[in-house]
Design a protein around this motif. Structure first.
Motif, short mmCIF file in Angstrom:
data_model
loop_
_atom_site.label_atom_id
_atom_site.label_comp_id
_atom_site.label_asym_id
_atom_site.label_seq_id
_atom_site.Cartn_x
_atom_site.Cartn_y
_atom_site.Cartn_z
N VAL A 189 1.54 -12.89 -1.31
CA VAL A 189 0.71 -11.77 -0.88
C VAL A 189 0.67 -10.73 -1.99
CG1 VAL A 189 0.45 -9.88 0.76
CG2 VAL A 189 1.24 -12.12 1.55
N GLN A 190 -0.52 -10.34 -2.37
CA GLN A 190 -0.68 -9.28 -3.37
C GLN A 190 -1.21 -8.03 -2.69
OE1 GLN A 190 -3.22 -11.05 -6.38
NE2 GLN A 190 -1.43 -11.67 -7.57
N LEU A 191 -0.70 -6.89 -3.13
CA LEU A 191 -1.12 -5.62 -2.57
C LEU A 191 -1.78 -4.79 -3.66
CD1 LEU A 191 2.12 -4.85 -0.56
CD2 LEU A 191 -0.03 -5.70 0.35
N GLN A 192 -2.93 -4.27 -3.36
CA GLN A 192 -3.67 -3.46 -4.31
C GLN A 192 -3.75 -2.03 -3.77
OE1 GLN A 192 -4.92 -4.49 -7.39
NE2 GLN A 192 -5.28 -2.30 -7.68
N ALA A 193 -3.03 -1.12 -4.41
CA ALA A 193 -3.05 0.28 -4.00
C ALA A 193 -4.01 1.07 -4.87
CB ALA A 193 -1.66 0.88 -4.10
N SER A 194 -4.64 2.06 -4.26
CA SER A 194 -5.57 2.91 -5.00
C SER A 194 -5.63 4.29 -4.33
CB SER A 194 -6.96 2.28 -5.02
OG SER A 194 -7.45 2.14 -3.70
N GLY A 195 -6.28 5.22 -5.02
CA GLY A 195 -6.48 6.54 -4.45
C GLY A 195 -5.64 7.65 -5.05
N GLY A 196 -4.72 7.30 -5.92
CA GLY A 196 -3.90 8.32 -6.54
C GLY A 196 -4.71 9.15 -7.53
N ALA A 204 4.72 11.71 -7.43
CA ALA A 204 5.49 10.47 -7.49
C ALA A 204 4.53 9.29 -7.64
CB ALA A 204 6.32 10.29 -6.22
N ILE A 205 5.11 8.15 -7.91
CA ILE A 205 4.36 6.90 -7.79
C ILE A 205 4.52 6.43 -6.36
CG2 ILE A 205 4.11 4.53 -8.56
CD1 ILE A 205 5.27 5.39 -11.24
N TYR A 206 3.42 6.16 -5.70
CA TYR A 206 3.43 5.74 -4.31
C TYR A 206 3.21 4.23 -4.24
CZ TYR A 206 3.48 10.52 -2.65
OH TYR A 206 3.85 11.80 -2.38
N TYR A 207 4.07 3.57 -3.48
CA TYR A 207 4.02 2.13 -3.32
C TYR A 207 3.76 1.76 -1.87
CZ TYR A 207 6.46 2.15 -7.83
OH TYR A 207 6.81 2.35 -9.14
N CYS A 208 2.86 0.81 -1.68
CA CYS A 208 2.69 0.26 -0.34
C CYS A 208 3.48 -1.04 -0.25
CB CYS A 208 1.22 0.02 -0.03
SG CYS A 208 0.40 -1.13 -1.13
N ALA A 209 3.81 -1.40 0.96
CA ALA A 209 4.63 -2.59 1.14
C ALA A 209 4.36 -3.22 2.50
CB ALA A 209 6.12 -2.23 1.02
N VAL A 210 4.61 -4.52 2.56
CA VAL A 210 4.47 -5.28 3.80
C VAL A 210 5.86 -5.68 4.28
CG1 VAL A 210 3.58 -7.37 4.88
CG2 VAL A 210 2.21 -6.18 3.15
N ALA A 211 6.15 -5.37 5.53
CA ALA A 211 7.48 -5.66 6.07
C ALA A 211 7.64 -7.13 6.44
CB ALA A 211 7.73 -4.78 7.30
N ARG A 212 8.88 -7.52 6.65
CA ARG A 212 9.18 -8.89 7.05
C ARG A 212 8.88 -9.14 8.52
NH1 ARG A 212 12.58 -11.00 3.01
NH2 ARG A 212 13.38 -9.39 1.61
N SER A 213 8.77 -8.07 9.29
CA SER A 213 8.54 -8.22 10.72
C SER A 213 7.42 -7.30 11.17
CB SER A 213 9.82 -7.90 11.49
OG SER A 213 10.09 -6.50 11.41
N SER A 225 -3.71 -9.12 0.20
CA SER A 225 -4.58 -10.25 -0.11
C SER A 225 -4.63 -11.29 0.99
CB SER A 225 -4.11 -10.91 -1.41
OG SER A 225 -2.80 -11.42 -1.26
N ARG A 226 -3.67 -11.24 1.88
CA ARG A 226 -3.62 -12.25 2.92
C ARG A 226 -3.69 -11.60 4.30
NH1 ARG A 226 1.35 -16.30 2.64
NH2 ARG A 226 0.47 -16.53 0.56
N ARG A 227 -4.55 -12.12 5.12
CA ARG A 227 -4.75 -11.52 6.43
C ARG A 227 -3.53 -11.68 7.35
NH1 ARG A 227 -9.29 -9.49 8.09
NH2 ARG A 227 -8.76 -9.87 10.26
N THR A 228 -2.62 -12.59 6.99
CA THR A 228 -1.42 -12.73 7.80
C THR A 228 -0.61 -11.45 7.80
OG1 THR A 228 -0.32 -13.72 5.89
CG2 THR A 228 -1.21 -15.21 7.54
N SER A 229 -0.86 -10.59 6.80
CA SER A 229 -0.15 -9.32 6.76
C SER A 229 -0.53 -8.44 7.94
CB SER A 229 -0.45 -8.60 5.44
OG SER A 229 0.01 -9.35 4.35
N SER A 230 -1.62 -8.76 8.61
CA SER A 230 -2.03 -7.96 9.75
C SER A 230 -1.03 -8.10 10.90
CB SER A 230 -3.42 -8.36 10.22
OG SER A 230 -3.43 -9.71 10.65
N ASN A 231 -0.13 -9.08 10.85
CA ASN A 231 0.89 -9.27 11.88
C ASN A 231 2.21 -8.61 11.51
OD1 ASN A 231 -0.82 -10.90 13.46
ND2 ASN A 231 -0.32 -12.68 12.18
N ASN A 232 2.23 -7.95 10.38
CA ASN A 232 3.45 -7.33 9.89
C ASN A 232 3.31 -5.81 9.80
OD1 ASN A 232 3.19 -10.16 8.65
ND2 ASN A 232 5.35 -9.68 8.37
N ALA A 233 4.43 -5.15 9.96
CA ALA A 233 4.42 -3.71 9.72
C ALA A 233 4.15 -3.44 8.24
CB ALA A 233 5.76 -3.11 10.12
#
Length: 121
Positions: A1-8, A89-98, A24-32
């Motif tokens: 899964v790749q995450l593309q952050a923008s807006g800074g 700061a540098i802001y990072y987005c992330a996908v949780a395991r659950s 990049s993957r829609r399965t992330s929609s099931n994760n926090a």
């Protein structure tokens, strides 16, 4: 899964920015998903998190009442209002395991490359 952050960017104190992050993957929609930040010379810290349905959100005390996290399937957003120089700061987005929202960075599996937010006084 790749995450593309923008807006800074560069904004004056009191201003607003909206960060976006798309997975990049829609399965992330099931994760926090969440946002973290790292200021120069400091440790990475939790900013906000949202569960998979978007019904549960949690914020760091330092941003509560000023920042709002939201999501749309595999995308997560961070609306930042009343910005302060200490929000720089540098802001990072992330996908949780659950699916549950969590402020614990250890529970995040995928991380974006970060987007720089600079707040001038």
């Amino acid at each position: 899964v790749q995450l593309q952050a923008s807006g800074g960017g560069l904004v004056q104190a009191g201003g607003s920015l909206r960060l976006s992050c798309v997975a990049s993957r829609r399965t992330s929609s099931n994760n926090a998903m969440g946002w973290f930040r790292q200021a120069p010379g400091k440790e990475r810290e939790f900013v906000a998190t949202i569960n998979w349905r978007g019904g549960d959100t949690y914020y760091a005390d330092s941003v509560k009442g000023r920042f709002t996290i939201s999501r749309d399937n595999a995308a997560v957003y961070l609306q930042m209002n009343s910005l302060k120089p200490e929000d720089t700061a540098i802001y990072y987005c992330a996908v949780a395991r659950s699916s549950a929202a969590t402020s614990n960075a250890e529970w995040y599996r995928y991380w974006g490359q970060g987007t720089l937010v600079t707040v001038s006084s």
